[in-house]
Design a protein around this motif. Structure first.
Motif, mmCIF file in Angstrom:
data_model
loop_
_atom_site.group_PDB
_atom_site.id
_atom_site.type_symbol
_atom_site.label_atom_id
_atom_site.label_comp_id
_atom_site.label_asym_id
_atom_site.label_seq_id
_atom_site.Cartn_x
_atom_site.Cartn_y
_atom_site.Cartn_z
ATOM 1 N N ARG A 236 -34.920 -69.341 161.090
ATOM 2 C CA ARG A 236 -35.903 -69.967 161.974
ATOM 3 C C ARG A 236 -35.213 -70.263 163.301
ATOM 4 N N ARG A 248 -40.207 -70.128 164.760
ATOM 5 C CA ARG A 248 -40.729 -69.031 163.944
ATOM 6 C C ARG A 248 -39.650 -68.426 163.047
ATOM 7 N N PHE A 249 -40.106 -67.731 162.017
ATOM 8 C CA PHE A 249 -39.224 -67.029 161.084
ATOM 9 C C PHE A 249 -38.920 -65.643 161.656
ATOM 10 N N TYR A 250 -37.645 -65.371 161.883
ATOM 11 C CA TYR A 250 -37.237 -64.069 162.419
ATOM 12 C C TYR A 250 -36.253 -63.397 161.466
ATOM 13 N N ASN A 385 -44.485 -73.293 167.530
ATOM 14 C CA ASN A 385 -43.974 -74.318 166.630
ATOM 15 C C ASN A 385 -45.025 -74.680 165.584
ATOM 16 N N SER A 388 -45.375 -71.847 163.147
ATOM 17 C CA SER A 388 -44.219 -71.782 162.248
ATOM 18 C C SER A 388 -44.342 -72.808 161.122
ATOM 19 N N GLN A 389 -44.942 -73.957 161.413
ATOM 20 C CA GLN A 389 -45.171 -74.956 160.367
ATOM 21 C C GLN A 389 -46.191 -74.451 159.352
ATOM 22 N N CYS A 391 -46.697 -71.290 158.697
ATOM 23 C CA CYS A 391 -45.978 -70.246 157.964
ATOM 24 C C CYS A 391 -45.081 -70.858 156.890
ATOM 25 N N ASP A 392 -44.384 -71.914 157.223
ATOM 26 C CA ASP A 392 -43.499 -72.599 156.278
ATOM 27 C C ASP A 392 -44.284 -73.113 155.074
ATOM 28 N N THR A 407 -43.501 -62.330 156.240
ATOM 29 C CA THR A 407 -44.232 -62.869 157.378
ATOM 30 C C THR A 407 -43.930 -62.072 158.637
ATOM 31 N N HIS A 409 -44.955 -63.459 161.696
ATOM 32 C CA HIS A 409 -45.366 -64.563 162.568
ATOM 33 C C HIS A 409 -46.750 -65.116 162.219
#
Length: 492
Positions: A236, A248-250, A385, A388-389, A391-392, A407, A409
């Protein structure tokens, strides 16, 4: 000597590691036979750097023999923050130093690696040194008693990355919330590591050539994405020295390929379905303004006219790109530059002078007055942001049941049969994070379990043929070998 494409390369992975006994034996053999010198030196430090370089050369050779490794060969790169932050850093868990240069030189001098010194092209653009294993080294690899799954990363490789406005990694103090995020990403990486994620049509070398539209500024060269077990590590990334920006998850090769390839991804040899949020950042912008967009209208937020463009689908795509970029831009000129850089002119062959873009910007503000203050304000990182929450939230639920999920994004890829669960989770996550209820999700064109059984109830022969086609597919030999190796190692 066969000519090599030095542009076909990737940076040295300075996180590569393994404590496997046979790997240590190989490192010791190479060091004592080729690298060690009759001078007083710290063998432990040099063996550590040798191991990292050998492992990365092995992984590159195993997955794509034509791949070159790009490695910095100037002392300054290891002291000025180019490779790592200055001094001790959470991002340099192996404490890799300028010793790398010495190891590369010794490998070159003993003809274990090929070596192309850094150069400049005709346009003055600089390239750092490329290295690759020679036949002398690959013979050692071929005789080694270890395999691709014996190589990974250290347990303390950092998964929570904080960057400044220049995108340089910066240090930070751990807090309970950060530790919680780190644990969640570590658990997700463990799930990805043991999940087989691949594409049946990809043979060997396992790579996909990107379309012209994805090459952008590098259009005079071929660009590939390698499909490998070693390219699944996720982090992240937060921005502007703030854990409120980005996040975000990359990571993961699936984030770098086109949707036309993503639809063919298989997880644990099962077909997949991709679901994404409809106009997520626009909807999040409205949620920030305390408005449930889909509760007030059914109008596609990107369905707006563009002067000089008569194709409705092109108008939508152009508006979408322009609007999303506007959230990240600091001013209008920065927005125009970003748009012209990102647009695929082969697919959208139009001219966009400033007056046309200014008119489009005015149209967007007129149709979206409630979020017009976010345009050219840099609000995109705040919206990232929030997504990303969300997604988490979704990923955490799948990790609990040991079910693989990918994922990209604002979209997710799951095995067929998990789509109802994912759809519900996406709605729950949106409501939990934004405290709003209006969200829409859309599916890619892949067949879902519901569609399969709905049609199958009426046409049994069609169902049997489709079921066979879906779950067996047409695997290449390369795919089948990768699947078998994965199953053998992980006992699946």
């Amino acid at each position: 000597m066969t000519d090599r494409d030095y542009q076909h390369s990737r940076p040295l992975n300075v996180h590569r590691w393994s404590d496997h006994r046979e790997i240590n034996n190989l490192v010791n053999t190479v060091f004592e036979k080729f690298i060690s010198r009759k001078v007083k030196e710290n063998k432990t430090i040099r063996k550590k750097h040798l191991k990292l370089v050998l492992l990365d050369l092995y992984v590159a050779w195993l997955n794509d023999p034509d791949m070159n490794i790009a490695v910095h060969m100037t002392i300054g790169a290891y002291s000025d923050g180019t490779v790592f932050n200055k001094g001790k850093s959470r991002y340099n868990e192996l404490n890799i130093k300028v010793t790398t240069i010495d190891i590369v030189h010794r490998l070159r001098d003993t003809h274990l690696i090929g070596y192309k010194e850094g150069w400049q092209d005709a346009g003055g653009r600089g390239f750092i040194t490329r290295i690759w294993p020679t036949n002398k080294l690959t013979k050692l690899f071929e005789n080694a008693a270890f395999g691709e799954f014996d190589i990974g990363y250290t347990d303390n490789r950092e998964t929570i990355i904080l960057r400044d406005k220049d995108k340089d990694e910066v240090e930070y103090t751990d807090k309970s919330q950060i530790k919680k995020m780190r644990l969640a990403v570590q658990q997700y990486n463990k799930l990805l590591e043991k999940s087989f994620i691949d594409i049946q049509s990809v043979d060997k070398p396992a790579r996909i050539e990107l379309s012209e539209g994805k090459k952008r500024g590098r259009r005079n060269r071929r660009v590939f994405v390698n499909i490998t077990h070693h390219d699944k590590f996720v982090r992240r990334i937060f921005n502007n020295k703030s854990f409120s920006d980005g996040g975000r998850f990359y990571g993961g090769w699936w984030q770098r390929i086109d949707s036309k390839f993503r639809k063919d991804i298989r997880m644990n040899n099962s077909p997949t379905v991709e679901i994404d949020f409809s106009a997520l950042h626009v909807i999040l912008g409205y949620a920030d303004a305390d408005i449930d967009y889909w509760q007030t209208t059914n109008k596609d937020p990107y369905d707006l006219p563009v002067r000089g463009v008569n194709n409705p689908e092109h108008c939508r795509d152009i508006t979408k790109l322009f609007l999303l970029l506007s959230f990240n831009a600091s001013d209008e000129q920065a927005l125009y530059r970003a748009f012209r850089s990102e647009l695929n002119y082969r697919e959208y062959p139009y001219s966009f002078p400033d007056d046309v873009l200014l008119e489009l910007l005015g149209t967007i503000k007129e149709h979206h007055p409630d979020i017009s203050h976010m345009i050219c304000s840099g609000a995109g990182l705040k919206l990232m942001n929030i997504d990303s929450q969300i997604c988490d939230y979704v990923i955490a639920d799948f990790v609990k049941t040991d079910t693989p999920i990918l994922t990209v994004h604002d979209s997710f890829i799951i095995q067929i049969g998990e789509e109802n669960r994912l759809n519900q989770l996406m709605k729950e996550a949106f409501e939990d994070i934004t405290h709003k209820v209006g969200i829409k999700a859309k599916y890619n064109q892949n067949l879902t379990k519901a569609q399969l059984y709905a049609h199958g109830a009426q046409h049994r022969d069609w169902f049997l043929d489709m079921f066979q086609s879906l779950f067996k597919g047409k695997p290449t030999n390369g795919y089948q070998r990768r699947l078998e190796r994965h199953r053998e190692y992980f006992g699946q």
